[in-house]
Design an enzyme around this catalytic site. Structure first.
Site: not given
Ligand code: NAD
Ligand code: 0WE
Length: 256
Positions: A95, A156, A163, A196
């Site tokens: 996002a 979020y 989600k 992220a």
């Molecule tokens: P991350 O940044 O390592 O992974 C996010 C991935 O999304 C990156 O590899 C990025 O290249 C890919 N991406 C974004 N735009 C894209 C596009 N247009 N085409 C293909 N790939 C694209 O961060 P993460 O935390 O490992 O996130 C992975 C998943 O886990 C996400 O769906 C996120 O919402 C979810 N998630 C994260 C958390 C957290 O706290 N980190 C918790 C719950 C769920």
């Molecule tokens: O799903 C996520 C993160 C997803 C994500 C994160 C970013 C950061 C940088 C999607 N888009 C972007 N775009 C960017 O430019 N999580 C579950 C981790 C997360 O993200 C939050 C959280 C938590 C937890 C954002 C706000 C509040 C809580």
């Protein structure tokens, strides 16, 4: 003898060694799966290649999840190289930064559309293309979600709505793909410090509150997620589809 010996897994969402997708790839590899990686954009290729090499992976291909042509090309290559597919990991979300702060009320039409396209429709688009390769092999499709789909997590915002749509998509996909013996499930992961999560206002407070309130009194690790992903990918979970399973130290069950 690994739980995933002979299985082929295609991984979306590795950006670096902290990515949830990387934690899962390592866990799948350890159980004997063969792994193919994709990267979202050219600037990530140099990050993903060395990680893929350390997994003994020969297949590393570009795939922007909003680009139908790139997806078609990727699956055509995979069909040529592997002939079939057993495991698909979707670990993708995006996002605009400005949508992840302030009031959800202020979400823009374009910000909403982009978050839905990258974070939700991508699962449908990938499943469409994976499906013909998975037929007759008890395939497993896995995505990663977050509690913000069902509870209000400040900032979020549009990702929470995304989600919720992702989880509903898991159920509708599971409903249709069951006939082909393909299972579709999601892991609802607790907060974890990945790319992220960088620069997210209040992220530290979210981590602290899990440590303080979750039954296990600790944050989750990539290994925690990897273990559950192995279960969903393997025939151990053969009776499970359309499920959203929590890997969050139990945080979601707490009332206060
Ligand atoms: P991350 O940044 O390592 O992974 C996010 C991935 O999304 C990156 O590899 C990025 O290249 C890919 N991406 C974004 N735009 C894209 C596009 N247009 N085409 C293909 N790939 C694209 O961060 P993460 O935390 O490992 O996130 C992975 C998943 O886990 C996400 O769906 C996120 O919402 C979810 N998630 C994260 C958390 C957290 O706290 N980190 C918790 C719950 C769920
Ligand atoms: O799903 C996520 C993160 C997803 C994500 C994160 C970013 C950061 C940088 C999607 N888009 C972007 N775009 C960017 O430019 N999580 C579950 C981790 C997360 O993200 C939050 C959280 C938590 C937890 C954002 C706000 C509040 C809580």
């Amino acid at each position: 003898m690994g739980l995933l010996d002979g299985k082929k897994a295609l991984i979306f969402g590795v950006a670096n060694e902290r990515s949830i997708a990387w934690g899962i790839a390592k866990a799948l590899k350890k159980e004997g799966a063969e792994i193919a990686f994709t990267y979202a954009a050219e600037n990530l290729e140099s990050r993903v290649r060395p990680l893929a090499a350390s997994c003994g992976s020969k297949i590393v291909l570009p795939c922007d999840a909003t680009n139908d042509g790139e997806m078609d090309a990727l699956f055509a290559t995979l069909k040529r190289e592997w002939g079939g597919l057993d495991i698909l990991l979707h670990s993708i979300a995006f996002a605009k930064k400005e949508e992840l702060k302030g009031e959800f009320l202020n979400t823009s039409r374009d910000g909403f559309r982009l978050a839905m396209d990258v974070s939700v429709y991508s699962l449908v688009a990938l499943s469409q293309r994976a499906c013909p390769l998975m037929e007759g092999r008890n395939g497993s499709i896995i995505t990663i979600t977050y509690l913000g789909s069902e509870r209000v997590i400040p900032n979020y915002n549009v990702m929470g709505v995304g989600k919720a749509a992702l989880e509903a998509s898991v159920k509708y996909l599971a409903g249709g793909l069951g006939l082909k013996k393909i299972r579709v499930n999601a892991i609802s992961a607790g907060p974890i410090k990945t790319l992220a999560a960088m620069g997210i206002t209040g992220f530290k407070e979210i981590l602290d509150s899990v440590e303080k309130k979750a039954p296990l009194r600790r944050n989750i690790t990539l290994e925690d997620i990897g273990g559950s992903a192995v279960y969903l990918a393997s025939d151990l979970s053969s009776g499970m589809t359309g499920a959203i399973i929590y890997v969050d130290s139990g945080f979601n069950i707490m009332g206060v």
